[in-house]
Design an enzyme around this catalytic site. Sequence first.
Site, PDB file in Angstrom:
ATOM      1  N   LYS A 232       0.836  -1.196   0.000  1.00 22.22           N
ATOM      2  CA  LYS A 232       0.000   0.000   0.000  1.00 22.22           C
ATOM      3  C   LYS A 232       0.876   1.254   0.000  1.00 22.22           C
ATOM      4  O   LYS A 232       1.992   1.241   0.531  1.00 22.22           O
ATOM      5  CB  LYS A 232      -0.863   0.040   1.277  1.00 22.22           C
ATOM      6  CG  LYS A 232      -1.910  -1.027   1.420  1.00 22.22           C
ATOM      7  CD  LYS A 232      -2.607  -0.880   2.777  1.00 22.22           C
ATOM      8  CE  LYS A 232      -3.649  -1.950   3.010  1.00 22.22           C
ATOM      9  NZ  LYS A 232      -4.855  -1.748   2.189  1.00 22.22           N
ATOM     10  N   ARG A 308     -10.125 -11.793   2.569  1.00 20.01           N
ATOM     11  CA  ARG A 308     -11.058 -12.826   2.108  1.00 20.01           C
ATOM     12  C   ARG A 308     -10.396 -14.203   2.074  1.00 20.01           C
ATOM     13  O   ARG A 308     -11.082 -15.231   2.158  1.00 20.01           O
ATOM     14  CB  ARG A 308     -11.621 -12.441   0.744  1.00 20.01           C
ATOM     15  CG  ARG A 308     -10.651 -12.380  -0.382  1.00 20.01           C
ATOM     16  CD  ARG A 308     -11.158 -11.555  -1.549  1.00 20.01           C
ATOM     17  NE  ARG A 308     -11.175 -10.136  -1.206  1.00 20.01           N
ATOM     18  CZ  ARG A 308     -11.615  -9.185  -2.017  1.00 20.01           C
ATOM     19  NH1 ARG A 308     -12.105  -9.504  -3.211  1.00 20.01           N
ATOM     20  NH2 ARG A 308     -11.584  -7.916  -1.648  1.00 20.01           N
TER      21      ARG A 308
END
Length: 454
Positions: A232, A308
């Site tokens: 990020k 996820r």
Amino acid sequence: MIPDFAPPSADALPLWAVWTGDPLVDQAGPWPAASGFSGKRGEICLLPDASGGLAGALLGLGDRAQASRHRFVLAHATALPARVWRPILPEGLDRDEAALALLLGQYRFARYKGKAYDGPQFTCPDGVDAAPIRAQAAGEFLTRDLINTPANDMGPDDLEAAARALAKEIGAAIAVTAGPDLLDANLPMIHAVGRAAEQAPRLIDIRLGTGGPRLTLVGKGVCFDTGGLDIKPAASMLLMKKDMGGAATALGLLKMLALTGAADRMRIRVLLPVVENSVSAASFRPGDVLTSRKGLTVEVNNTDAEGRLILADALTLGAEESPDLMVSLATLTGAARVALGPDLPPFYCDNDATADALSRAGMAVRDPLWRMPFWDGYEPQIEPSIADLDNAPSGGMAGSITAALFLRRFAEGSGRYVHMDIYGWQPTAAPGLPKGGAGQGARAILAALPRILP
């Protein structure tokens, strides 16, 4: 801090909560008007006695017609002098919400700076059952403390310690599978995501209750998310201590269920896949294909879509017991924030009765949720060419929906499945909601359960 009400006391000062234009303002004599008090939301007017001491206070609730806009307005009362106050509430004000606001407004995160709350105390408003209000505040305080603590003091080891402390407090059983043992236990994607970190990845499994319907909560516990090798930007990492907000909310809800006695009529299981998504030579890579506990293969097209992956193994494990209701709580997608903002988490559910119960309960207890669709037309987007599933479909559209569809593949076997894509953070301070970590969805679930699992 353990949130609680002050015991009834003859020395407690009256605190009148009033709407704008309420006749009670005039009945208090000329002082409120002379002080400029009109009952606007959050206004406080201290009332003097004949000797110049305090006789009581007025707290403005705002316009009665706009009451639905104002959450936890009674939390403004924590700005009063540090005395014991006896709230007197007008007709038309939700008494349970008002009582909860008085406790939520006392929250302070004082681990590193400042001091704990030392302001006014409040007796429980008349007509309110104090026990469930205390339980909700206690669960919310736990969630906020866990999220607010930075990753250097809330890594996987620390989150496990917090889970063990809660389990001991409420008499729950707890088991933890960590490090290479995750591979032996067939939880390979939890291991793959967390293996690059100094603190080992793990699956925390908590059980409470021995009879009744089965409720399984699965909470995302990414204690810090660098994004992995798809790292990020620095600005996007600033709030990544909150990426374990799903696990923190699940623990807060477990505490509420235990303290309210709801756990006595059901079998509760809490599964927390806990990792740090770090960068090292051991990091999982873009393009890797992982085999999940369910046997489905997953192509990793973005290592920053790691939540996820760990949830998938935990959901598969949870579904193997065929619970009556399984709920995943996760700070999962930025797409959810773009769609609905920070205050309104989307949830996904194929069962209309369950979804209706959650929607209604969330609005009633001021823990709002908004139903979004498991849109089958988007299923092809999560099916790449070389594996069963894609963890990060290209195109950038419907990101929260495609993430929910991905998770649903692993929840098959549960009686009903609900996924909540929460934010876990209050970006600007509001009454009872200080800037920082915030539970979302827990009180809605608590309120809806009597309808969902009667």
